[in-house]
Design a protein around this motif. Structure first.
Motif, PDB file in Angstrom:
ATOM      1  N   HIS A  92       0.822  -1.221   0.000  1.00 38.42           N
ATOM      2  CA  HIS A  92       0.000   0.000   0.000  1.00 38.42           C
ATOM      3  C   HIS A  92       0.855   1.269   0.000  1.00 38.42           C
ATOM      4  N   ALA A  93       1.803   1.367   0.925  1.00 36.23           N
ATOM      5  CA  ALA A  93       2.610   2.595   1.040  1.00 36.23           C
ATOM      6  C   ALA A  93       3.382   2.871  -0.235  1.00 36.23           C
ATOM      7  N   GLU A  94       3.920   1.824  -0.828  1.00 38.88           N
ATOM      8  CA  GLU A  94       4.681   1.993  -2.072  1.00 38.88           C
ATOM      9  C   GLU A  94       3.768   2.427  -3.214  1.00 38.88           C
ATOM     10  N   ALA A  95       2.564   1.849  -3.274  1.00 40.20           N
ATOM     11  CA  ALA A  95       1.615   2.213  -4.329  1.00 40.20           C
ATOM     12  C   ALA A  95       1.155   3.652  -4.174  1.00 40.20           C
ATOM     13  N   LEU A  96       0.892   4.054  -2.939  1.00 41.18           N
ATOM     14  CA  LEU A  96       0.469   5.430  -2.687  1.00 41.18           C
ATOM     15  C   LEU A  96       1.569   6.408  -3.089  1.00 41.18           C
ATOM     16  N   GLU A  97       2.797   6.059  -2.801  1.00 43.40           N
ATOM     17  CA  GLU A  97       3.933   6.902  -3.184  1.00 43.40           C
ATOM     18  C   GLU A  97       4.095   6.956  -4.701  1.00 43.40           C
ATOM     19  N   LEU A  98       3.827   5.848  -5.360  1.00 38.99           N
ATOM     20  CA  LEU A  98       3.940   5.789  -6.823  1.00 38.99           C
ATOM     21  C   LEU A  98       2.864   6.650  -7.494  1.00 38.99           C
ATOM     22  N   VAL A  99       1.651   6.601  -6.982  1.00 42.96           N
ATOM     23  CA  VAL A  99       0.545   7.369  -7.563  1.00 42.96           C
ATOM     24  C   VAL A  99       0.694   8.859  -7.263  1.00 42.96           C
ATOM     25  N   GLN A 100       1.175   9.207  -6.092  1.00 39.57           N
ATOM     26  CA  GLN A 100       1.361  10.588  -5.646  1.00 39.57           C
ATOM     27  C   GLN A 100       0.110  11.453  -5.810  1.00 39.57           C
ATOM     28  N   PRO A 101      -0.993  11.031  -5.183  1.00 40.33           N
ATOM     29  CA  PRO A 101      -2.212  11.840  -5.316  1.00 40.33           C
ATOM     30  C   PRO A 101      -2.170  13.089  -4.444  1.00 40.33           C
ATOM     31  N   ASP A 102      -2.940  14.072  -4.840  1.00 45.50           N
ATOM     32  CA  ASP A 102      -3.168  15.248  -4.001  1.00 45.50           C
ATOM     33  C   ASP A 102      -4.408  15.035  -3.140  1.00 45.50           C
ATOM     34  N   TYR A 103      -5.335  14.211  -3.653  1.00 44.24           N
ATOM     35  CA  TYR A 103      -6.590  13.937  -2.972  1.00 44.24           C
ATOM     36  C   TYR A 103      -6.925  12.456  -3.126  1.00 44.24           C
ATOM     37  N   ILE A 104      -7.666  11.931  -2.153  1.00 42.90           N
ATOM     38  CA  ILE A 104      -8.111  10.541  -2.186  1.00 42.90           C
ATOM     39  C   ILE A 104      -9.616  10.542  -1.965  1.00 42.90           C
ATOM     40  N   LEU A 105     -10.346   9.878  -2.854  1.00 44.06           N
ATOM     41  CA  LEU A 105     -11.796   9.732  -2.723  1.00 44.06           C
ATOM     42  C   LEU A 105     -12.088   8.312  -2.262  1.00 44.06           C
ATOM     43  N   LEU A 106     -12.807   8.194  -1.145  1.00 43.50           N
ATOM     44  CA  LEU A 106     -13.190   6.885  -0.611  1.00 43.50           C
ATOM     45  C   LEU A 106     -14.702   6.801  -0.509  1.00 43.50           C
ATOM     46  N   GLY A 107     -15.263   5.706  -1.017  1.00 45.66           N
ATOM     47  CA  GLY A 107     -16.692   5.455  -0.898  1.00 45.66           C
ATOM     48  C   GLY A 107     -16.971   4.546   0.280  1.00 45.66           C
TER      49      GLY A 107
END
Length: 163
Positions: A97-112
């Motif tokens: 997870h942490a590596e994927a989040l770093e790879l994507v580098q989002p400014d915002y995250i939308l969670l349903g």
């Protein structure tokens, strides 16, 4: 004489279609309409980490100011690895997870609310803070991002066909 039954059938069909189409309405309750409207009103742009199901709607509502991590065109435009990386970035319990989040580098995250992390926005780490929550969707933003304010559902939502 042979045309009369056919004409009657066509007329009945048209009346039935008219009744059905008069009662037809679009249902957007499963889409993040208010959350994305809040984002449009309170942020100037950025990269939005979003799952496959909401990606196309987010792209439609937020383009051109925002980029989405994934949308319904993924089979044509994105390599298969993109789906895996986005899914890992959206799930704090998933390995990598942490590596994927770093790879994507989002400014915002939308969670349903259908996502495991929905009830645990803090599981994304100290870097993220809750920006918006309406019981169905929530938005996280980077802690150091000074743009805008935390808020509630927008008072007015732009007409659905107005980009």
């Amino acid at each position: 004489t042979g045309l009369a039954p056919a004409a009657a059938a066509v007329a009945l069909g048209m009346m039935a279609w008219g009744v059905r189409s008069a009662s037809f309405h679009l249902n957007y309750s499963d889409y993040p309409l208010a959350a994305l409207e809040w984002l449009r009103e309170n942020r100037s742009g950025g990269r939005l980490l979003v799952d496959y199901n909401a990606g196309s709607f987010a792209l439609w509502r937020l383009y051109p100011r925002f980029q989405v991590s994934l949308d319904g065109r993924y089979e044509e435009l994105y390599p298969e690895e993109t789906l895996s990386v986005v899914n890992a970035a959206l799930d704090p319990d998933r390995e990598g997870h942490a590596e994927a989040l770093e790879l994507v580098q989002p400014d915002y995250i939308l969670l349903g609310r259908n996502m495991r992390a929905f009830g645990r926005p803090g599981s994304f780490g100290d870097r993220w803070r809750l920006l918006y929550h309406d019981g169905t969707y929530l938005l996280l933003g980077e802690q150091g991002n000074p743009m805008g304010v935390t808020g509630l559902a927008p008072e007015r939502i732009a007409p659905i066909w107005q980009p």
